[in-house]
Scaffold this motif. Structure first.
Motif, short mmCIF file in Angstrom:
data_model
loop_
_atom_site.label_atom_id
_atom_site.label_comp_id
_atom_site.label_asym_id
_atom_site.label_seq_id
_atom_site.Cartn_x
_atom_site.Cartn_y
_atom_site.Cartn_z
N ALA A 16 0.84 -1.20 0.00
CA ALA A 16 0.00 0.00 0.00
C ALA A 16 0.87 1.25 0.00
CB ALA A 16 -0.93 0.00 1.20
N ILE A 59 -6.40 2.95 -4.87
CA ILE A 59 -5.03 2.43 -4.98
C ILE A 59 -4.99 0.94 -5.31
CG2 ILE A 59 -4.03 4.21 -3.47
CD1 ILE A 59 -3.73 1.87 -1.35
N ARG A 60 -6.16 0.28 -5.31
CA ARG A 60 -6.20 -1.16 -5.64
C ARG A 60 -6.31 -1.41 -7.14
NH1 ARG A 60 -3.62 -3.27 -2.06
NH2 ARG A 60 -3.98 -1.99 -0.25
N PHE A 77 0.36 6.55 -6.58
CA PHE A 77 -0.90 7.29 -6.71
C PHE A 77 -0.63 8.79 -6.59
CE2 PHE A 77 -4.90 9.02 -5.02
CZ PHE A 77 -5.82 8.48 -5.90
N CYS A 137 -2.70 1.33 -10.78
CA CYS A 137 -1.91 1.78 -9.63
C CYS A 137 -0.92 0.69 -9.18
CB CYS A 137 -2.86 2.17 -8.50
SG CYS A 137 -2.10 3.23 -7.31
N GLY A 138 -1.33 -0.58 -9.28
CA GLY A 138 -0.43 -1.68 -8.92
C GLY A 138 0.78 -1.72 -9.85
N ALA A 163 2.94 1.18 -9.09
CA ALA A 163 3.66 0.95 -7.83
C ALA A 163 4.88 0.09 -8.07
CB ALA A 163 2.73 0.27 -6.83
N SER A 164 4.73 -0.92 -8.94
CA SER A 164 5.85 -1.80 -9.23
C SER A 164 7.00 -1.04 -9.88
CB SER A 164 5.32 -2.94 -10.10
OG SER A 164 6.34 -3.61 -10.76
N TYR A 200 3.82 1.62 -1.43
CA TYR A 200 4.31 1.83 -2.80
C TYR A 200 3.16 2.29 -3.71
CZ TYR A 200 8.64 -0.13 -1.20
OH TYR A 200 9.81 -0.32 -0.51
N ARG A 201 1.97 1.72 -3.48
CA ARG A 201 0.80 2.14 -4.27
C ARG A 201 0.48 3.61 -3.98
NH1 ARG A 201 -2.80 -2.01 -6.33
NH2 ARG A 201 -1.80 -4.04 -6.08
#
Ligand code: DC
Length: 217
Positions: free
Chosen positions: A37, A86-87, A44, A91-92, A95-96, A39-40
């Motif tokens: 979360a 953020i899910r 974001f 966004c994932g 985040a990566s 990193y997300r």
């Protein structure tokens, strides 16, 4: 040495870490760290503020100064509820990318350590056992085939009212695995002392049982 126990649960996207971490934390009455979360949230905030993923120093400043509140399952960023936003897959994946940046990882390290509060912590992520909590007495590495993980993600997204296609999800999961496992900074891999659980053919209860058995031992 920190006396407060930590159980780390690392693994690739969609391996069920989040669900298992929550259930185990509830059984033990321990705190939980959803490091993904963080990193997300950084990704974001970067997307929202128009910060490029190449601009590592600004990303690190964003990560260090995240104004975030974790409140009983809800996540507030600058006082705005972003729990569902953020899910998203977008966004994932963002985040990566952000997570491949060493200065961002450094900026989030202390924040992650601060979650180590009595009576104990379940830490969910990619590098919990290998970098952030290397002294954890129990380390779990939870994995499953890319196809199985994509199917689970599809169901999860459907439950949240988000549409997605299975082949696309498989492709995205494989790309994300590749990025998370082959980056230079804290790549995703089992810690040398991790218990590896392949949940491809297991249900949630079976995985929780296996983790609880490891704790009881
Ligand atoms: O667990 P998740 O899908 O919410 O994580 C989103 C991304 O954040 C993931 O693709 C890689 C990164 N991440 C990381 O690099 N290290 C962690 N401890 C947790 C997540």
């Amino acid at each position: 040495m920190n006396e407060i126990p930590v159980i780390t649960i690392d693994g690739p996207a969609g391996s069920g870490k989040g669900t298992i971490a929550k259930l185990v934390a509830k059984k033990l009455g321990w705190h939980i760290l959803d490091s993904g979360a963080l990193y997300r949230l950084t990704a974001f905030a970067a997307l929202k503020k128009g910060v490029s993923f190449e601009d590592e120093s600004t990303l690190a400043i964003l990560a260090r100064n995240l104004d975030v509140i974790f409140d009983d399952g809800e996540i507030l960023l600058e006082n705005q509820k972003v729990t569902t936003d953020i899910r998203s897959e977008e966004c994932g994946n963002a985040a990566s990318k952000v997570a491949a940046c060493g200065v961002v990882r450094d900026a989030l390290l202390q924040r992650q350590h601060d979650f180590r509060q009595a009576p104990g912590l379940i830490a969910d992520g990619r590098d919990m056992g290998t970098v952030v909590f290397t002294d954890a007495p129990i380390k779990i590495y939870l994995t499953a085939s890319a196809e199985e993980r994509a199917k689970r993600r599809l169901n999860q997204l459907k439950e949240n009212g988000i549409n997605a296609s299975l082949p696309r999800l498989i492709q995205e999961i494989e790309e994300r695995d590749d990025r998370d496992m082959n980056r230079e900074e804290a790549p995703l891999k089992p810690a040398d002392d991790a218990i590896v659980i392949d949940s491809s053919k297991m249900n949630i209860e079976q995985v929780v049982k296996k983790v609880m058995e490891a704790i009881d031992k």
